[in-house]
Design a protein around this motif. Structure first.
Motif, PDB file in Angstrom:
ATOM      1  N   LEU A 355       0.830  -1.208   0.000  1.00  0.00           N
ATOM      2  CA  LEU A 355       0.000   0.000   0.000  1.00  0.00           C
ATOM      3  C   LEU A 355       0.864   1.256   0.000  1.00  0.00           C
ATOM      4  O   LEU A 355       1.855   1.349   0.738  1.00  0.00           O
ATOM      5  N   HIS A 356       0.467   2.212  -0.817  1.00  0.00           N
ATOM      6  CA  HIS A 356       1.189   3.479  -0.978  1.00  0.00           C
ATOM      7  C   HIS A 356       0.217   4.605  -0.614  1.00  0.00           C
ATOM      8  O   HIS A 356      -0.743   4.872  -1.342  1.00  0.00           O
ATOM      9  N   ALA A 357       0.452   5.230   0.529  1.00  0.00           N
ATOM     10  CA  ALA A 357      -0.481   6.240   1.038  1.00  0.00           C
ATOM     11  C   ALA A 357      -0.329   7.555   0.284  1.00  0.00           C
ATOM     12  O   ALA A 357       0.782   7.987  -0.051  1.00  0.00           O
ATOM     13  N   VAL A 358      -1.471   8.204   0.031  1.00  0.00           N
ATOM     14  CA  VAL A 358      -1.511   9.501  -0.641  1.00  0.00           C
ATOM     15  C   VAL A 358      -2.456  10.403   0.138  1.00  0.00           C
ATOM     16  O   VAL A 358      -3.617  10.042   0.371  1.00  0.00           O
ATOM     17  N   THR A 359      -1.987  11.569   0.542  1.00  0.00           N
ATOM     18  CA  THR A 359      -2.807  12.529   1.268  1.00  0.00           C
ATOM     19  C   THR A 359      -3.313  13.572   0.289  1.00  0.00           C
ATOM     20  O   THR A 359      -2.511  14.199  -0.423  1.00  0.00           O
ATOM     21  N   PRO A 360      -4.636  13.785   0.221  1.00  0.00           N
ATOM     22  CA  PRO A 360      -5.173  14.784  -0.718  1.00  0.00           C
ATOM     23  C   PRO A 360      -4.609  16.176  -0.457  1.00  0.00           C
ATOM     24  O   PRO A 360      -4.302  16.533   0.680  1.00  0.00           O
TER      25      PRO A 360
END
Length: 363
Positions: A355-360
Protein backbone atom coordinates in the motif's frame (compact mmCIF):
# COMPACT_ATOMS: atom_id res chain seq x y z
CA UNK A 1 13.09 12.01 -7.60
CA UNK A 2 10.64 13.01 -10.31
CA UNK A 3 11.85 14.60 -13.51
CA UNK A 4 8.41 16.01 -14.35
CA UNK A 5 6.67 18.87 -12.59
CA UNK A 6 2.91 18.68 -13.08
CA UNK A 7 1.48 22.12 -13.76
CA UNK A 8 -2.05 22.30 -12.39
CA UNK A 9 -5.28 23.67 -13.82
CA UNK A 10 -8.41 23.11 -11.77
CA UNK A 11 -11.68 21.93 -13.32
CA UNK A 12 -15.03 23.13 -12.12
CA UNK A 13 -15.94 20.16 -9.89
CA UNK A 14 -19.21 18.29 -10.21
CA UNK A 15 -21.66 19.36 -7.47
CA UNK A 16 -21.17 17.19 -4.38
CA UNK A 17 -24.75 15.90 -4.25
CA UNK A 18 -24.63 14.78 -7.90
CA UNK A 19 -21.25 13.12 -7.42
CA UNK A 20 -22.35 11.28 -4.26
CA UNK A 21 -25.42 9.94 -6.05
CA UNK A 22 -23.25 8.57 -8.86
CA UNK A 23 -20.81 7.01 -6.39
CA UNK A 24 -23.50 4.85 -4.80
CA UNK A 25 -23.29 2.43 -7.73
CA UNK A 26 -20.71 3.64 -10.25
CA UNK A 27 -20.48 0.57 -12.52
CA UNK A 28 -17.10 0.05 -14.18
CA UNK A 29 -15.39 2.20 -16.79
CA UNK A 30 -18.30 4.46 -17.68
CA UNK A 31 -17.96 7.26 -15.10
CA UNK A 32 -14.91 9.54 -14.92
CA UNK A 33 -13.52 12.00 -12.40
CA UNK A 34 -12.98 15.70 -13.06
CA UNK A 35 -9.28 15.74 -13.99
CA UNK A 36 -6.59 13.99 -15.96
CA UNK A 37 -2.80 14.10 -16.16
CA UNK A 38 -0.92 14.42 -19.45
CA UNK A 39 2.75 14.54 -20.43
CA UNK A 40 4.52 14.47 -23.75
CA UNK A 41 7.74 12.93 -25.08
CA UNK A 42 9.70 13.85 -28.18
CA UNK A 43 13.02 12.58 -29.44
CA UNK A 44 14.48 16.07 -29.08
CA UNK A 45 13.20 16.99 -25.59
CA UNK A 46 12.41 13.75 -23.81
CA UNK A 47 9.56 13.96 -21.28
CA UNK A 48 8.06 17.44 -20.86
CA UNK A 49 4.86 19.51 -20.68
CA UNK A 50 3.43 17.58 -17.73
CA UNK A 51 0.16 18.92 -16.41
CA UNK A 52 -2.89 18.14 -14.30
CA UNK A 53 -5.89 19.56 -16.10
CA UNK A 54 -9.66 19.22 -16.52
CA UNK A 55 -10.75 15.99 -18.20
CA UNK A 56 -11.16 16.79 -21.89
CA UNK A 57 -11.14 15.21 -25.32
CA UNK A 58 -7.93 14.93 -27.32
CA UNK A 59 -7.63 16.50 -30.76
CA UNK A 60 -5.56 14.17 -32.97
CA UNK A 61 -4.65 14.34 -36.64
CA UNK A 62 -5.97 11.45 -38.81
CA UNK A 63 -2.35 10.48 -39.50
CA UNK A 64 -1.52 10.08 -35.80
CA UNK A 65 0.65 6.97 -35.80
CA UNK A 66 -1.18 5.22 -32.95
CA UNK A 67 -4.19 4.84 -35.27
CA UNK A 68 -2.15 3.04 -37.91
CA UNK A 69 0.60 1.00 -36.27
CA UNK A 70 -0.74 0.14 -32.83
CA UNK A 71 1.83 1.73 -30.52
CA UNK A 72 -0.48 1.90 -27.52
CA UNK A 73 0.07 0.60 -23.98
CA UNK A 74 -1.83 0.93 -20.73
CA UNK A 75 -2.05 -0.04 -17.07
CA UNK A 76 -4.89 -0.35 -14.59
CA UNK A 77 -4.52 0.07 -10.83
CA UNK A 78 -6.77 0.92 -7.91
CA UNK A 79 -6.89 3.37 -5.03
CA UNK A 80 -8.88 2.81 -1.84
CA UNK A 81 -10.46 5.11 0.71
CA UNK A 82 -9.05 5.64 4.19
CA UNK A 83 -10.40 7.73 7.09
CA UNK A 84 -9.05 11.21 7.84
CA UNK A 85 -8.80 12.14 4.18
CA UNK A 86 -6.04 9.73 3.20
CA UNK A 87 -6.14 7.18 0.38
CA UNK A 88 -3.90 4.29 -0.66
CA UNK A 89 -2.74 2.99 -4.02
CA UNK A 90 -2.35 -0.77 -4.34
CA UNK A 91 1.10 -1.84 -5.58
CA UNK A 92 1.70 1.21 -7.81
CA UNK A 93 5.43 0.49 -8.21
CA UNK A 94 4.66 -2.92 -9.68
CA UNK A 95 2.34 -1.28 -12.18
CA UNK A 96 5.01 1.31 -12.98
CA UNK A 97 7.53 -1.46 -13.65
CA UNK A 98 5.13 -3.33 -15.94
CA UNK A 99 4.29 -0.09 -17.78
CA UNK A 100 8.03 0.34 -18.43
CA UNK A 101 8.30 -3.26 -19.68
CA UNK A 102 5.38 -2.68 -22.03
CA UNK A 103 7.03 0.48 -23.36
CA UNK A 104 10.33 -1.34 -24.01
CA UNK A 105 8.59 -4.15 -25.90
CA UNK A 106 6.65 -1.68 -28.05
CA UNK A 107 9.73 0.49 -28.81
CA UNK A 108 8.22 3.38 -26.84
CA UNK A 109 9.98 5.66 -24.32
CA UNK A 110 10.01 4.43 -20.74
CA UNK A 111 8.40 6.66 -18.13
CA UNK A 112 10.54 6.65 -14.95
CA UNK A 113 8.91 5.04 -11.93
CA UNK A 114 8.99 8.29 -9.96
CA UNK A 115 7.10 10.09 -12.73
CA UNK A 116 4.54 7.28 -13.03
CA UNK A 117 3.91 7.53 -9.28
CA UNK A 118 3.71 11.32 -9.40
CA UNK A 119 1.16 11.12 -12.22
CA UNK A 120 -1.23 8.69 -10.51
CA UNK A 121 -0.81 10.54 -7.21
CA UNK A 122 -1.68 13.83 -8.93
CA UNK A 123 -5.01 12.49 -10.21
CA UNK A 124 -5.79 10.86 -6.87
CA UNK A 125 -5.03 14.06 -4.94
CA UNK A 126 -7.00 16.44 -7.10
CA UNK A 127 -9.98 14.07 -7.44
CA UNK A 128 -9.96 12.67 -3.89
CA UNK A 129 -13.69 13.32 -3.58
CA UNK A 130 -14.28 10.71 -6.30
CA UNK A 131 -12.86 7.85 -4.21
CA UNK A 132 -15.89 5.90 -2.91
CA UNK A 133 -15.75 5.42 0.90
CA UNK A 134 -17.51 2.02 1.05
CA UNK A 135 -15.72 -1.32 1.31
CA UNK A 136 -15.72 -3.06 -2.02
CA UNK A 137 -15.69 0.20 -3.98
CA UNK A 138 -12.49 1.66 -5.40
CA UNK A 139 -11.05 4.35 -7.64
CA UNK A 140 -9.63 2.86 -10.83
CA UNK A 141 -6.71 4.67 -12.47
CA UNK A 142 -5.89 4.13 -16.14
CA UNK A 143 -2.42 5.31 -17.22
CA UNK A 144 -1.80 4.93 -20.96
CA UNK A 145 0.55 6.02 -23.72
CA UNK A 146 0.06 6.40 -27.45
CA UNK A 147 2.25 7.25 -30.43
CA UNK A 148 1.28 10.87 -31.11
CA UNK A 149 3.47 11.73 -34.09
CA UNK A 150 1.68 12.73 -37.29
CA UNK A 151 3.25 10.56 -40.00
CA UNK A 152 2.46 7.53 -42.14
CA UNK A 153 5.91 5.89 -42.09
CA UNK A 154 5.94 2.34 -40.75
CA UNK A 155 8.43 2.87 -37.89
CA UNK A 156 8.46 3.74 -34.18
CA UNK A 157 7.08 7.19 -33.58
CA UNK A 158 9.21 10.11 -32.40
CA UNK A 159 6.44 11.73 -30.33
CA UNK A 160 4.27 10.18 -27.59
CA UNK A 161 1.41 11.23 -25.34
CA UNK A 162 1.07 9.83 -21.81
CA UNK A 163 -2.10 10.33 -19.79
CA UNK A 164 -3.87 9.16 -16.64
CA UNK A 165 -7.62 9.24 -16.10
CA UNK A 166 -9.63 8.12 -13.07
CA UNK A 167 -12.89 6.24 -12.72
CA UNK A 168 -14.81 5.23 -9.57
CA UNK A 169 -15.42 1.49 -9.77
CA UNK A 170 -18.24 -0.79 -8.69
CA UNK A 171 -17.88 -3.00 -5.63
CA UNK A 172 -15.89 -6.21 -5.76
CA UNK A 173 -18.58 -8.67 -4.75
CA UNK A 174 -17.98 -10.65 -1.56
CA UNK A 175 -19.79 -13.55 -3.29
CA UNK A 176 -19.11 -13.05 -7.03
CA UNK A 177 -21.23 -14.92 -9.54
CA UNK A 178 -19.42 -17.86 -11.19
CA UNK A 179 -18.50 -17.47 -14.84
CA UNK A 180 -18.50 -19.91 -17.77
CA UNK A 181 -15.36 -20.23 -19.88
CA UNK A 182 -15.15 -21.22 -23.55
CA UNK A 183 -11.97 -23.14 -24.46
CA UNK A 184 -11.36 -21.71 -27.92
CA UNK A 185 -9.98 -24.39 -30.31
CA UNK A 186 -9.11 -21.92 -33.08
CA UNK A 187 -7.85 -18.63 -31.69
CA UNK A 188 -4.86 -17.90 -29.45
CA UNK A 189 -4.20 -14.84 -27.33
CA UNK A 190 -0.42 -14.71 -27.74
CA UNK A 191 2.54 -16.63 -29.15
CA UNK A 192 6.12 -17.12 -28.01
CA UNK A 193 8.15 -14.02 -28.73
CA UNK A 194 5.01 -11.92 -29.12
CA UNK A 195 3.41 -9.34 -26.85
CA UNK A 196 1.46 -11.60 -24.48
CA UNK A 197 3.56 -10.57 -21.48
CA UNK A 198 2.68 -6.85 -21.76
CA UNK A 199 -0.40 -4.66 -21.81
CA UNK A 200 -0.73 -3.31 -25.35
CA UNK A 201 -3.96 -2.53 -27.11
CA UNK A 202 -3.57 -5.13 -29.86
CA UNK A 203 -3.59 -8.00 -27.35
CA UNK A 204 -7.12 -7.06 -26.38
CA UNK A 205 -8.53 -6.05 -29.74
CA UNK A 206 -7.27 -9.31 -31.22
CA UNK A 207 -9.16 -11.33 -28.61
CA UNK A 208 -12.64 -9.99 -29.27
CA UNK A 209 -13.55 -12.39 -32.08
CA UNK A 210 -13.00 -15.32 -29.68
CA UNK A 211 -14.86 -13.46 -26.93
CA UNK A 212 -17.82 -13.06 -29.30
CA UNK A 213 -17.59 -16.78 -30.08
CA UNK A 214 -17.73 -17.49 -26.34
CA UNK A 215 -20.81 -15.32 -25.91
CA UNK A 216 -22.56 -17.19 -28.73
CA UNK A 217 -22.04 -20.39 -26.71
CA UNK A 218 -23.42 -18.95 -23.51
CA UNK A 219 -20.02 -18.23 -21.95
CA UNK A 220 -18.71 -15.10 -20.29
CA UNK A 221 -15.08 -15.32 -21.39
CA UNK A 222 -12.45 -17.33 -23.24
CA UNK A 223 -10.14 -19.90 -21.67
CA UNK A 224 -7.06 -19.33 -23.81
CA UNK A 225 -4.98 -22.37 -24.75
CA UNK A 226 -1.26 -22.42 -25.51
CA UNK A 227 -0.30 -21.42 -29.08
CA UNK A 228 1.79 -24.49 -29.90
CA UNK A 229 -0.33 -27.51 -29.03
CA UNK A 230 -3.71 -25.95 -28.13
CA UNK A 231 -3.52 -28.20 -25.10
CA UNK A 232 -2.53 -26.21 -22.01
CA UNK A 233 -4.84 -23.70 -20.33
CA UNK A 234 -3.17 -20.31 -19.97
CA UNK A 235 -5.53 -17.43 -19.17
CA UNK A 236 -9.20 -16.47 -18.92
CA UNK A 237 -9.93 -13.47 -21.12
CA UNK A 238 -7.47 -10.87 -19.84
CA UNK A 239 -7.13 -12.55 -16.43
CA UNK A 240 -4.83 -15.14 -14.86
CA UNK A 241 -6.23 -18.54 -13.81
CA UNK A 242 -5.87 -20.60 -10.62
CA UNK A 243 -6.89 -24.18 -9.83
CA UNK A 244 -7.53 -25.58 -6.34
CA UNK A 245 -6.50 -29.19 -5.64
CA UNK A 246 -6.99 -29.93 -1.96
CA UNK A 247 -4.52 -27.66 -0.14
CA UNK A 248 -2.60 -26.94 -3.38
CA UNK A 249 -3.10 -23.79 -5.41
CA UNK A 250 -1.91 -24.23 -9.01
CA UNK A 251 -1.47 -21.57 -11.68
CA UNK A 252 0.16 -21.77 -15.14
CA UNK A 253 3.80 -20.60 -15.15
CA UNK A 254 4.84 -17.34 -16.77
CA UNK A 255 5.90 -19.01 -20.00
CA UNK A 256 6.47 -15.93 -22.14
CA UNK A 257 2.89 -15.75 -23.44
CA UNK A 258 1.13 -14.95 -20.13
CA UNK A 259 0.73 -11.57 -18.50
CA UNK A 260 2.47 -11.31 -15.14
CA UNK A 261 -0.60 -10.07 -13.30
CA UNK A 262 -0.12 -7.96 -10.17
CA UNK A 263 -3.22 -9.60 -8.68
CA UNK A 264 -1.79 -13.00 -9.65
CA UNK A 265 1.35 -12.28 -7.68
CA UNK A 266 -0.72 -10.99 -4.75
CA UNK A 267 -2.74 -14.22 -4.65
CA UNK A 268 0.40 -16.37 -4.77
CA UNK A 269 1.80 -14.54 -1.77
CA UNK A 270 -1.44 -14.47 0.22
CA UNK A 271 -1.96 -18.19 -0.38
CA UNK A 272 1.12 -19.07 1.63
CA UNK A 273 -0.14 -16.99 4.53
CA UNK A 274 -3.37 -18.99 4.43
CA UNK A 275 -1.52 -22.32 4.60
CA UNK A 276 -1.85 -23.31 0.95
CA UNK A 277 0.93 -24.93 -1.06
CA UNK A 278 1.57 -22.93 -4.22
CA UNK A 279 2.61 -24.50 -7.53
CA UNK A 280 3.32 -22.84 -10.86
CA UNK A 281 2.96 -25.63 -13.41
CA UNK A 282 1.22 -26.29 -16.73
CA UNK A 283 -2.41 -27.42 -16.61
CA UNK A 284 -3.64 -29.37 -19.64
CA UNK A 285 -7.25 -28.96 -20.71
CA UNK A 286 -7.88 -32.71 -20.41
CA UNK A 287 -6.32 -32.77 -16.94
CA UNK A 288 -8.53 -29.88 -15.85
CA UNK A 289 -11.60 -31.77 -17.04
CA UNK A 290 -10.49 -35.07 -15.54
CA UNK A 291 -9.57 -33.43 -12.25
CA UNK A 292 -12.99 -31.80 -12.00
CA UNK A 293 -14.88 -34.98 -12.88
CA UNK A 294 -12.84 -36.98 -10.34
CA UNK A 295 -13.24 -34.36 -7.63
CA UNK A 296 -9.53 -33.51 -7.40
CA UNK A 297 -9.91 -29.99 -8.78
CA UNK A 298 -12.62 -28.47 -6.65
CA UNK A 299 -12.30 -24.80 -7.62
CA UNK A 300 -11.04 -22.63 -10.45
CA UNK A 301 -10.96 -18.86 -10.45
CA UNK A 302 -9.71 -15.98 -12.60
CA UNK A 303 -8.07 -12.91 -11.14
CA UNK A 304 -7.17 -9.41 -12.26
CA UNK A 305 -7.22 -5.78 -11.17
CA UNK A 306 -10.70 -4.96 -12.42
CA UNK A 307 -12.70 -7.78 -10.87
CA UNK A 308 -10.28 -9.08 -8.18
CA UNK A 309 -11.33 -12.77 -8.15
CA UNK A 310 -14.01 -14.40 -10.32
CA UNK A 311 -14.94 -18.05 -9.67
CA UNK A 312 -15.30 -20.32 -12.70
CA UNK A 313 -18.40 -22.49 -12.49
CA UNK A 314 -18.28 -24.32 -15.85
CA UNK A 315 -15.90 -24.94 -18.73
CA UNK A 316 -17.15 -25.49 -22.28
CA UNK A 317 -15.48 -26.97 -25.39
CA UNK A 318 -16.99 -27.63 -28.84
CA UNK A 319 -18.11 -31.14 -27.80
CA UNK A 320 -18.47 -31.19 -24.02
CA UNK A 321 -18.99 -29.22 -20.82
CA UNK A 322 -18.14 -29.80 -17.18
CA UNK A 323 -18.74 -28.19 -13.83
CA UNK A 324 -16.01 -27.10 -11.44
CA UNK A 325 -16.99 -28.34 -7.97
CA UNK A 326 -20.68 -27.64 -7.49
CA UNK A 327 -20.56 -24.70 -9.90
CA UNK A 328 -20.57 -22.06 -7.14
CA UNK A 329 -17.94 -19.96 -5.37
CA UNK A 330 -15.70 -22.32 -3.42
CA UNK A 331 -14.28 -21.78 0.09
CA UNK A 332 -10.67 -21.26 -1.02
CA UNK A 333 -11.70 -18.67 -3.61
CA UNK A 334 -13.78 -16.93 -0.94
CA UNK A 335 -10.92 -16.94 1.59
CA UNK A 336 -8.41 -15.57 -0.89
CA UNK A 337 -10.77 -12.84 -2.05
CA UNK A 338 -11.48 -11.82 1.53
CA UNK A 339 -7.75 -11.80 2.35
CA UNK A 340 -7.01 -9.57 -0.66
CA UNK A 341 -9.83 -7.13 0.10
CA UNK A 342 -8.88 -7.01 3.78
CA UNK A 343 -5.41 -5.75 2.86
CA UNK A 344 -6.71 -3.30 0.27
CA UNK A 345 -9.30 -1.79 2.63
CA UNK A 346 -7.07 -1.70 5.70
CA UNK A 347 -8.81 -4.51 7.63
CA UNK A 348 -5.63 -6.63 7.73
CA UNK A 349 -1.95 -5.71 8.16
CA UNK A 350 -0.03 -4.79 5.02
CA UNK A 351 2.67 -7.40 5.61
CA UNK A 352 4.06 -7.15 2.09
CA UNK A 353 4.34 -3.36 1.81
CA UNK A 354 1.82 -3.18 -1.02
CA UNK A 355 0.00 0.00 0.00
CA UNK A 356 1.19 3.48 -0.98
CA UNK A 357 -0.48 6.24 1.04
CA UNK A 358 -1.51 9.50 -0.64
CA UNK A 359 -2.81 12.53 1.27
CA UNK A 360 -5.17 14.78 -0.72
CA UNK A 361 -3.93 18.29 -1.42
CA UNK A 362 -5.30 20.94 0.88
CA UNK A 363 -6.56 23.99 -1.00
Amino acid sequence: MTTLEFARERAEPMPAEQREELLRMPGFGSLYSDHMVTARWTAERGWHDARTQPLAEFSLHPATMAFHYGQTIFEGLKAFWRPAGQHVLFRPRDHAARFARSARRMAMPELPEADFLAAVEAVLRVDAAWVPPARGHSFYLRPFMIAAETHLSNRPAEEYLFAVIGSPARPAAAEPAPIRLWASPEYVRAADGGTGTIKCGGNYGGSYVAQREAAERGCHQVAWLDPRERRYVEEAGGSNLFFVEGDRLVTPPLSGTLLAGVTRDSILRLAGRLGLTVAEEPVALEDWERGCREGRITETFACGTARALAPVGHAVTPDREWAIGDGTTGPVTRRLLTALLDVQYGDAPDEFGWLHAVTPRRE
